[in-house]
Design an enzyme around this catalytic site. Structure first.
Site, PDB file in Angstrom:
ATOM      1  N   TYR A  34       1.167  -1.094   0.339  1.00  0.00           N
ATOM      2  CA  TYR A  34       0.003  -0.393   0.266  1.00  0.00           C
ATOM      3  C   TYR A  34       0.904   1.612   0.053  1.00  0.00           C
ATOM      4  CZ  TYR A  34      -3.359   3.337   1.264  1.00  0.00           C
ATOM      5  OH  TYR A  34      -4.027   4.725   1.579  1.00  0.00           O
ATOM      6  N   ASP A  37       2.620   1.913  -3.126  1.00  0.00           N
ATOM      7  CA  ASP A  37       1.631   2.503  -4.354  1.00  0.00           C
ATOM      8  C   ASP A  37       1.705   3.464  -4.338  1.00  0.00           C
ATOM      9  OD1 ASP A  37       1.528  -0.619  -5.213  1.00  0.00           O
ATOM     10  OD2 ASP A  37      -0.676  -1.101  -4.617  1.00  0.00           O
ATOM     11  N   GLU A 116      28.008 -21.650 -11.246  1.00  0.00           N
ATOM     12  CA  GLU A 116      26.421 -21.543 -10.922  1.00  0.00           C
ATOM     13  C   GLU A 116      24.643 -22.376 -11.267  1.00  0.00           C
ATOM     14  OE1 GLU A 116      26.776 -17.995 -13.770  1.00  0.00           O
ATOM     15  OE2 GLU A 116      28.318 -17.082 -13.200  1.00  0.00           O
ATOM     16  N   LYS A 118      22.291 -23.695 -13.607  1.00  0.00           N
ATOM     17  CA  LYS A 118      21.543 -23.417 -15.328  1.00  0.00           C
ATOM     18  C   LYS A 118      20.600 -23.016 -15.013  1.00  0.00           C
ATOM     19  CE  LYS A 118      22.497 -25.389 -19.604  1.00  0.00           C
ATOM     20  NZ  LYS A 118      20.810 -25.577 -20.428  1.00  0.00           N
ATOM     21  N   ASP A 120      17.174 -22.863 -16.547  1.00  0.00           N
ATOM     22  CA  ASP A 120      15.887 -23.403 -17.615  1.00  0.00           C
ATOM     23  C   ASP A 120      14.545 -21.928 -17.895  1.00  0.00           C
ATOM     24  OD1 ASP A 120      15.101 -24.427 -19.838  1.00  0.00           O
ATOM     25  OD2 ASP A 120      14.078 -26.044 -18.803  1.00  0.00           O
ATOM     26  N   TYR A 232      23.513 -12.768 -15.037  1.00  0.00           N
ATOM     27  CA  TYR A 232      25.316 -14.267 -14.728  1.00  0.00           C
ATOM     28  C   TYR A 232      26.656 -13.913 -15.268  1.00  0.00           C
ATOM     29  CZ  TYR A 232      23.451 -15.900 -18.861  1.00  0.00           C
ATOM     30  OH  TYR A 232      23.250 -16.064 -20.888  1.00  0.00           O
ATOM     31  N   LYS A 320      24.411 -31.125 -16.651  1.00  0.00           N
ATOM     32  CA  LYS A 320      23.729 -31.243 -17.007  1.00  0.00           C
ATOM     33  C   LYS A 320      22.681 -32.713 -15.896  1.00  0.00           C
ATOM     34  CE  LYS A 320      21.307 -30.341 -19.736  1.00  0.00           C
ATOM     35  NZ  LYS A 320      20.909 -29.316 -21.023  1.00  0.00           N
ATOM     36  N   CYS A 414       6.871 -44.620 -49.498  1.00  0.00           N
ATOM     37  CA  CYS A 414       6.557 -43.554 -48.711  1.00  0.00           C
ATOM     38  C   CYS A 414       4.850 -43.049 -48.100  1.00  0.00           C
ATOM     39  CB  CYS A 414       6.925 -42.060 -49.498  1.00  0.00           C
ATOM     40  SG  CYS A 414       6.762 -40.507 -49.170  1.00  0.00           S
ATOM     41  N   CYS A 417       3.986 -39.459 -49.941  1.00  0.00           N
ATOM     42  CA  CYS A 417       3.686 -40.057 -51.821  1.00  0.00           C
ATOM     43  C   CYS A 417       3.357 -41.233 -52.453  1.00  0.00           C
ATOM     44  CB  CYS A 417       4.428 -38.971 -52.645  1.00  0.00           C
ATOM     45  SG  CYS A 417       5.785 -40.597 -52.365  1.00  0.00           S
ATOM     46  N   CYS A 432      12.893 -41.167 -48.293  1.00  0.00           N
ATOM     47  CA  CYS A 432      12.476 -40.809 -50.261  1.00  0.00           C
ATOM     48  C   CYS A 432      12.884 -40.285 -51.045  1.00  0.00           C
ATOM     49  CB  CYS A 432      10.895 -40.610 -49.608  1.00  0.00           C
ATOM     50  SG  CYS A 432       9.668 -39.828 -50.975  1.00  0.00           S
ATOM     51  N   CYS A 437       7.300 -35.467 -54.029  1.00  0.00           N
ATOM     52  CA  CYS A 437       6.499 -35.861 -51.571  1.00  0.00           C
ATOM     53  C   CYS A 437       6.424 -34.230 -51.625  1.00  0.00           C
ATOM     54  CB  CYS A 437       7.679 -36.432 -51.733  1.00  0.00           C
ATOM     55  SG  CYS A 437       7.218 -37.044 -50.302  1.00  0.00           S
TER      56      CYS A 437
END
Length: 674
Positions: A34, A37, A116, A118, A120, A232, A320, A414, A417, A432, A437
């Site tokens: 508040y 704001d 650090e 990683k 996502d 980073y 990872k 295929c 086609c 193919c 195609c």
């Protein structure tokens, strides 16, 4: 104008910036929502009464009043390269030994690393001049991204005006900060719940939601998504010398940007391994997605010495985490056809939650793999995400078989086609070879129009699907015959988007030769190989007449690639398409401005550039050197012939003197290149 009003406005701005930092960066608010704001409302009222005093860095200017029309392209000052990955402790230790070998460091000497999380998310860059936020962009293809400044301004962790805490640092004239935009898990759930209530398609995962939010044309919607950021690295800075990555992060924090609190300085690779193992177990406690750890050499001098490949820095690696796995059932196996005719089996799965995403499809790679794993329709299987991105079937749970499972039969024709398919001698893939195609046509056109190729903005998969199905386009040369009336009646195409696409097609006629070679979709030829070919042959005509022996003499072109090129241009269908491209005014030669002009003083020589140049941008200077036959490196070594030293050259100048490298100022460089 009363100076008291100006002072009051600036005072309110300073107070609000302070509380923004306490709340959004430090997570340590000192006042209630508040009270905050009330401060913001008071500033808004004063600026409304005195609009001439509104400045771009004011806290009231974070959210634009109107949607923007497009995202202009931004060329990065330095490429935003990718990161090499590793998945085991042994590979981390091999990385450490490799660093020592390349740097000539004793194998028993410890190297400091910074580790650090990683995140996502979406990689972005923030450009500040004299402390003011000027521009923000996505990573894009690493060399250029999209200008998303308006949307980045809505993220309150990103300061519109830098301020320094403490007297240890000063605001540099130019600084580029790079970081990751992400969406907290709770926000992701909230947004998806809202979308479900409105009957809208839910986001697949927090990363997709963050990416979609950054690419909204209306910043007012982006502001409601409550994106966050971690900085980073310093991508570029002028007028400042730093010695370590830890020091860089300390500086980034000092100027008001958020840095991940779990960043750790490790004395050696053994500490790195322990810290990575610790976070592999702890990642579930975070309110944001992480898919690994990033390990960086702490010393900036050693980073500079190690340099980078064309794809990734040598001084950094990503560890990872092992992907999560789930059990589900194969409901159907379908066959997809790629742009070069490759047939790929894909499993349609009973939907299952995996690493934060609902997975319903998984690649089976090739038909030999289906046979090796004995994958059958109806099987229960273990699925995981390769690199936490692409779902794949790891193994079949044979003990769960009921006897009703169906063996998958390799297709004899295929699926699109119905033309014959066969397996090339050197490959495991079925292909193919029907040039007409429709499945291949759609994929080839999509590739032809892609950013790395002819870069035809607005020509996406949905539009291509309609163009081919309606018979408006039979191959990519037909793109250049399209008229406004062909487009305006397609689904998702209005008057403006049709006009924009016609303009984009016209602009693409003049793309340089390397883009066209890449766009043709020659098997085994990507953007880099296309650049190599463009440097050697100055026209598509010369390339199309080259023999395999001629091609193999070119550095980086091996026998497999050479044979692919020869076979491509010998194909009668290809020859007809190239004739049509020529007839429709598509450029098939190397642009004059980029034609190589060898110089005996530059050809074969190795250059390093440091400091700020006045006449050229660094990228222009690099292009000029390459055009004259020279090489450009980012790291000083005994093989370096010249150091071009601009203003504020930094430690590279000292290194050049130590190594006896010839040092050129900007004027001497001009004389050398003529």
């Amino acid at each position: 104008m009363s100076s008291t009003v100006k002072e009051k406005i600036e005072q309110l701005r300073c107070i609000i910036r302070y509380h923004d930092h306490k709340y959004y960066v430090e997570n340590n608010p000192e006042i209630s929502d508040y009270e905050y704001d009330q401060l913001l409302r008071e500033l808004q009222n004063l600026e409304s009464a005195h609009p001439e005093l509104i400045t771009p860095d004011s806290p009231t200017q974070r959210v634009a009043d109107q949607p923007i029309s497009q995202f202009p392209a931004v060329e990065h000052k330095k490429p935003m390269l990718s990161i090499d990955n590793t998945y085991s402790n042994e590979e981390l230790k091999e990385f450490d030994q490799r660093i020592k070998r390349m740097a000539g460091i004793n194998a028993n000497t410890d190297i400091e690393y910074v580790v650090e999380l990683k995140i996502d998310g979406i990689a972005i860059t923030l450009w500040y001049e004299n402390g003011l936020f000027v521009r923000g962009a996505t990573r894009g293809d690493g060399f250029r991204g999209d200008d998303v400044t308006a949307n980045l301004k809505t993220i309150r962790q990103i300061p519109l005006k830098l301020s320094v805490s403490g007297a240890h640092y000063k605001i540099p004239p130019v600084v580029e900060i790079r970081g990751e935009i992400y969406l907290p898990n709770k926000e992701f759930q909230r947004i998806n719940e809202e979308r479900e209530e409105k009957g809208e398609i839910q986001f697949a995962n927090p990363r997709n939601a963050a990416a979609g939010s950054l690419k909204l044309l209306d910043p007012r919607i982006t502001a409601k998504r409550r994106l966050k950021m971690f900085a980073y690295v310093i991508g570029y800075v002028e007028g400042m010398e730093l010695e370590s990555h830890v020091q860089c992060l300390d500086f980034v924090k000092a100027i008001g940007l958020p840095v991940n609190p779990y960043t750790q300085l490790c004395k050696n690779i053994d500490e790195v391994v322990r810290y990575c193992r610790e976070w592999d177990k702890r990642r579930g406690i975070l309110d944001y997605m992480v898919d690994g750890m990033v390990i960086k050499v702490n010393s900036l001098a050693l980073q500079e010495q190690l340099g980078a490949t064309s794809k990734a820095p040598r001084w950094m690696i990503s560890f990872k985490f092992q992907p999560e796995q789930a059990i589900t059932r194969i409901e159907e196996i379908v066959v997809q056809v790629g742009k070069t005719g490759t047939l790929t089996p894909v499993a349609n799965l009973t939907p299952v939650l995996l690493a934060g995403t609902t997975v319903s499809r998984a690649s089976l790679h090739n038909f030999d793999e289906v046979k090796r794993k004995d994958v059958r329709v109806g099987d229960h299987v273990v699925v995981q995400k390769a690199g936490e991105i692409i779902p794949q079937v790891v193994k079949v749970l044979e003990e769960k078989r009921s006897g009703r499972e169906k063996v998958f039969v390799e297709p004899a024709c295929c699926p699109v086609c119905k033309g014959p398919v066969h397996r090339d001698n050197s490959e495991v893939y079925l292909r193919c070879h029907n040039p007409l195609c429709k499945a291949q046509t759609k994929r080839r056109i999509q590739y032809f129009a892609g950013r790395d190729a002819m870069d035809i903005e607005g020509l996406g998969p949905a539009i291509i699907e309609q163009l081919v199905d309606k018979g408006l386009v039979d191959d990519y040369s037909d793109i250049f015959s399209l008229q406004y009336d062909d487009l305006v009646n397609l689904e998702r195409m209005g008057k403006k988007s049709s006009s924009n696409l016609i303009s984009a097609i016209e602009n693409s006629r003049g793309r340089d030769l390397d883009r066209l070679i890449c766009a043709l979709g020659i098997h085994n030829v990507g953007l880099h190989t296309a650049e190599v070919l463009s440097d050697h042959f100055d026209s598509l005509g010369k390339l199309s007449n080259a023999t395999a022996d001629e091609l193999e003499k070119i550095h980086e072109i091996g026998p497999v690639v050479a044979q692919s090129i020869v076979e491509f241009f010998q194909n009668k269908h290809t020859q007809e398409i190239i004739k049509k491209l020529l007839a429709k005014g598509v450029n098939t030669g190397k642009l004059a401005s980029d034609m190589p002009r060898k110089s005996s003083k530059v050809a074969g020589k190795s250059f390093v550039i440091t400091g700020k140049l006045q006449k050229y941008s660094r990228s222009d200077a690099e292009k000029l050197i390459k055009r004259l036959g020279g090489r450009v490196s980012s790291a000083m070594s005994r093989k370096t012939n010249y150091l071009i030293a601009g203003e504020d050259p930094g430690s590279k100048l000292d290194k050049a003197k130590e190594l006896g490298v010839v040092i050129l100022d900007e004027e001497a460089f001009y004389l050398l290149v003529g």
